[in-house]
Structures are given as C-alpha cells and as structure tokens.
Design a protein around this motif. Structure first.
Motif, mmCIF file in Angstrom:
data_model
loop_
_atom_site.group_PDB
_atom_site.id
_atom_site.type_symbol
_atom_site.label_atom_id
_atom_site.label_comp_id
_atom_site.label_asym_id
_atom_site.label_seq_id
_atom_site.Cartn_x
_atom_site.Cartn_y
_atom_site.Cartn_z
ATOM 1 N N SER A 197 15.744 16.084 -11.382
ATOM 2 C CA SER A 197 16.802 15.981 -11.788
ATOM 3 C C SER A 197 18.241 16.904 -11.723
ATOM 4 N N ARG A 198 18.236 17.926 -10.776
ATOM 5 C CA ARG A 198 18.530 18.602 -10.461
ATOM 6 C C ARG A 198 19.228 19.195 -9.190
ATOM 7 N N GLY A 199 19.829 20.191 -9.087
ATOM 8 C CA GLY A 199 20.215 20.741 -7.109
ATOM 9 C C GLY A 199 19.720 20.095 -6.432
ATOM 10 N N ILE A 200 19.430 20.383 -5.564
ATOM 11 C CA ILE A 200 18.394 20.063 -4.448
ATOM 12 C C ILE A 200 17.128 19.128 -5.125
ATOM 13 N N GLY A 201 16.580 19.218 -5.656
ATOM 14 C CA GLY A 201 16.002 18.111 -5.929
ATOM 15 C C GLY A 201 16.596 17.096 -6.068
ATOM 16 N N ALA A 202 17.772 16.323 -7.783
ATOM 17 C CA ALA A 202 19.229 15.235 -7.744
ATOM 18 C C ALA A 202 19.174 15.003 -5.499
ATOM 19 N N ALA A 203 19.565 15.951 -4.971
ATOM 20 C CA ALA A 203 20.079 15.936 -3.891
ATOM 21 C C ALA A 203 19.530 14.569 -2.860
ATOM 22 N N ASN A 215 9.500 20.170 -4.731
ATOM 23 C CA ASN A 215 10.773 20.434 -5.014
ATOM 24 C C ASN A 215 10.354 21.842 -6.011
ATOM 25 N N ALA A 216 9.857 21.354 -7.135
ATOM 26 C CA ALA A 216 9.654 21.823 -8.680
ATOM 27 C C ALA A 216 9.539 23.905 -8.222
ATOM 28 N N ALA A 232 13.732 4.020 0.170
ATOM 29 C CA ALA A 232 12.814 4.634 -0.812
ATOM 30 C C ALA A 232 12.862 3.973 -1.982
ATOM 31 N N ARG A 233 11.707 3.466 -2.732
ATOM 32 C CA ARG A 233 12.052 3.394 -4.532
ATOM 33 C C ARG A 233 11.502 4.916 -4.322
ATOM 34 N N VAL A 234 11.831 5.591 -5.550
ATOM 35 C CA VAL A 234 12.195 6.944 -5.907
ATOM 36 C C VAL A 234 11.628 7.085 -7.655
ATOM 37 N N ALA A 235 10.697 8.017 -7.800
ATOM 38 C CA ALA A 235 10.104 8.443 -9.290
ATOM 39 C C ALA A 235 10.903 10.399 -8.743
ATOM 40 N N PHE A 236 10.780 10.509 -10.022
ATOM 41 C CA PHE A 236 10.915 11.886 -9.713
ATOM 42 C C PHE A 236 11.148 12.593 -11.472
ATOM 43 N N THR A 237 9.969 13.719 -11.591
ATOM 44 C CA THR A 237 9.850 14.361 -12.605
ATOM 45 C C THR A 237 10.829 15.716 -12.854
#
Length: 102
Positions: free
Chosen positions: A17-23, A93-94, A33-38
């Motif tokens: 949701s932020r920083g490198i992970g959001a990028a 990433n987290a 890609a279909r993406v899912a993120f926590t």
C-alpha cells in the motif's frame, strides 16, 4: 518494452500500500498481472493504490492483513486463490519488527 508480459499471471504482494510495495504492485498490474496486496495500517493508502490500478483497467484486490500474523497471511492467500485460482508471483515486501536479543 512488452507491457503485457505478465498477462494471465496472478501476483501477491505483502505490504503493497505504500513506498516500494505500492510501486511494485502498480508496475506488476501495468505489465498485465492481476494483483493482490496486503496492508496493515492505512486503509486510505491502500484504497488509493487500488483506485489507481483500477483506473488503468487492471484487476486488483487489497486485503487488510498483518504480515506478522501467520493466520492472517494464510487467510489472505486463501482469498486470492479462491478468487483467481492460483498465485504465480510472490513479492515479500512487508517488513516486520520483532524486538529482543539476537
């Protein structure tokens, strides 16, 4: 550059949701890609990333799950697999902090 090279792939990103992970989350979506993120803390930031990806016509799932909680992560993974059938790409990433003596 082939921006659809990840078409029909499913990506799961922790801390997206932020920083490198959001990028990373956004770039994987832009590449097809279909993406899912926590995410754990900011519903607002997670929804902003989700809306940005959806505005590009891409598929995305945002899941509130603490990466330090194995039960929450298993549940998030199960939700993605239930929705899209599989996960092809994993980005851990987290970051978590566990205090104590090394």
């Amino acid at each position: 550059m082939n921006f659809m090279r990840l078409k029909n792939k499913v990506a799961f990103i922790t801390g997206g949701s932020r920083g490198i992970g959001a990028a990373v989350t956004t770039q994987l979506a832009l590449e097809g890609a279909r993406v899912a993120f926590t995410y754990n803390n900011s519903d607002e930031k997670a929804q902003a990333v989700k809306k940005e990806i959806e505005s590009k016509g891409k598929e995305v799932i945002a899941i509130k799950a603490d990466s330090a909680d194995p039960v929450a992560l298993r549940s998030a993974i199960a939700a993605v697999v239930s929705h899209w059938g599989n996960i092809d790409i994993l980005v851990n990433n987290a970051g978590i902090f566990i205090g104590g003596t090394v």
